[in-house]
Write a protein that holds these residues in place. Structure first.
Motif, PDB file in Angstrom:
ATOM      1  N   PHE A 153       5.172  -1.719  -1.487  1.00 64.17           N
ATOM      2  CA  PHE A 153       4.492  -3.000  -1.685  1.00 64.17           C
ATOM      3  C   PHE A 153       4.550  -3.440  -3.133  1.00 64.17           C
ATOM      4  CE2 PHE A 153       1.537   0.534  -1.689  1.00 64.17           C
ATOM      5  CZ  PHE A 153       0.953   0.430  -2.924  1.00 64.17           C
ATOM      6  N   SER A 180      12.735   3.891   1.921  1.00 57.99           N
ATOM      7  CA  SER A 180      12.362   2.790   1.034  1.00 57.99           C
ATOM      8  C   SER A 180      13.398   2.590  -0.060  1.00 57.99           C
ATOM      9  CB  SER A 180      10.993   3.069   0.405  1.00 57.99           C
ATOM     10  OG  SER A 180       9.980   3.053   1.378  1.00 57.99           O
ATOM     11  N   GLU A 210       3.291   8.209   6.005  1.00 55.58           N
ATOM     12  CA  GLU A 210       2.686   6.929   6.351  1.00 55.58           C
ATOM     13  C   GLU A 210       1.684   6.476   5.299  1.00 55.58           C
ATOM     14  OE1 GLU A 210       0.982   7.790  10.161  1.00 55.58           O
ATOM     15  OE2 GLU A 210       2.788   7.123  11.215  1.00 55.58           O
ATOM     16  N   TYR A 229       0.295   2.655   5.867  1.00 59.66           N
ATOM     17  CA  TYR A 229       1.176   1.573   6.296  1.00 59.66           C
ATOM     18  C   TYR A 229       1.202   1.427   7.816  1.00 59.66           C
ATOM     19  CZ  TYR A 229       2.807   2.069   1.509  1.00 59.66           C
ATOM     20  OH  TYR A 229       2.864   2.138   0.143  1.00 59.66           O
ATOM     21  N   GLY A 233       5.860  -1.040   7.885  1.00 61.70           N
ATOM     22  CA  GLY A 233       5.921  -0.661   6.479  1.00 61.70           C
ATOM     23  C   GLY A 233       5.032  -1.486   5.574  1.00 61.70           C
ATOM     24  N   GLY A 234       4.190  -2.347   6.166  1.00 61.25           N
ATOM     25  CA  GLY A 234       3.261  -3.140   5.368  1.00 61.25           C
ATOM     26  C   GLY A 234       1.920  -2.441   5.232  1.00 61.25           C
ATOM     27  N   PRO A 235       1.138  -2.767   4.193  1.00 62.31           N
ATOM     28  CA  PRO A 235      -0.177  -2.135   4.019  1.00 62.31           C
ATOM     29  C   PRO A 235      -1.086  -2.431   5.214  1.00 62.31           C
ATOM     30  CG  PRO A 235       0.490  -3.295   2.029  1.00 62.31           C
ATOM     31  CD  PRO A 235       1.445  -3.705   3.105  1.00 62.31           C
ATOM     32  N   GLU A 236      -1.661  -1.375   5.762  1.00 62.00           N
ATOM     33  CA  GLU A 236      -2.572  -1.524   6.899  1.00 62.00           C
ATOM     34  C   GLU A 236      -4.028  -1.317   6.473  1.00 62.00           C
ATOM     35  OE1 GLU A 236      -2.583  -0.130  11.493  1.00 62.00           O
ATOM     36  OE2 GLU A 236      -2.303   1.461  10.022  1.00 62.00           O
TER      37      GLU A 236
END
Length: 268
Positions: A153, A180, A210, A229, A233-236
């Motif tokens: 990110f 990544s 993760e 994530y 692959g986005g911030p959760e």
């Protein structure tokens, strides 16, 4: 010379008892932390019965948290500190509960310290607030050093992130997952080469965890962010802490990953 060693279990029980006492009587202790008050004044100010005030004040006096003062009662220094400690513990516990989605996704080998949750910012579920938090906490404009593990990110605002990383040079250490790093080298090959040429240390590990950890130093503060994530692959969910011991934990964790990582060498 003599020494005394207390009974640890008994001390813990006493502390737990005092913690409960402060919690149940926090309104009275808070009122007495501002100024000395008589029992009658406490009854009027808090709209409670005289018997409730009598029992509460007696218990707090027994614990050494309240003392007689100027015809009334006032919190002692221990009482004021106990109240603040109690409130901090409640906030930390609330943060731990809020951070459940983060903690449940961490491997057993990653054991965050309690200090991570002192006055922490916890973002879960609300994508809008999380994106806003990420944009604030990962603005590299005032950062003097950044070390991160599995933090893709950080590149969400390329090429701005590239320029800031080039400015940091060897003040930036990035340990990425192999996936990544492959994505970054395919998407921004020239930019990746440019930050490495500027001195940024970039390396990769084969694991595909993760979660990620990022530590940032600024002129007056330092922060550590623990993030998990989603499948894209986005911030959760994430936890941001400015506690020095939590920051030290994050730094140690990233350094351990860096020791086992393979350096990125664009000229090989």
């Amino acid at each position: 010379m003599s020494s005394w060693v207390g009974d640890g279990d008994e001390d813990d029980e006493d502390a737990a008892d005092a913690f409960e006492a402060v919690g149940r009587r926090s309104q009275i202790l808070q009122a007495l932390s501002s100024e000395p008050l008589s029992k009658a004044e406490l009854v009027r100010a808090l709209s409670v019965s005289r018997s409730t005030v009598d029992r509460a004040v007696e218990r707090l006096v027994d614990l050494g948290l309240v003392e007689r003062s100027d015809g009334g009662f006032a919190a002692t220094t221990a009482g004021r500190v106990a109240l603040e400690t109690h409130d901090e513990a409640l906030r930390a516990m609330a943060n731990v509960l809020d951070a459940g989605p983060v903690l449940d996704r961490l491997p057993e080998s990653v054991n965050p310290p309690p200090s991570l949750f002192r006055d922490a910012v916890v973002c879960t579920g609300d994508l809008t607030s999380m994106e806003r938090r990420v944009s604030i906490d990962f603005d590299l404009g005032e950062v003097t050093e950044v070390i991160g593990f599995n933090g893709p990110f950080l590149f969400s605002s390329w090429p701005e992130a590239r320029e800031q990383l080039m400015r940091l040079g060897d003040g930036a250490t990035l340990v990425l997952s192999a996936e990544s790093l492959d994505w970054l080298s395919n998407r921004y090959p020239d930019g990746l080469d440019a930050i490495v040429d500027a001195g940024v240390r970039v390396s990769a590990v084969d694991d595909e965890p993760e979660f990620g950890v990022v530590v940032m130093n600024r002129p007056t503060t330092a922060s550590v962010t623990l993030v998990v994530y989603d499948h894209m692959g986005g911030p959760e969910a994430l936890v941001v802490s400015y506690d020095p011991s939590a920051v030290a934990w994050g730094r140690t964790l990233v350094a351990a990953w860096a020791e086992t990582a393979r350096p990125y060498r664009p000229d090989e």
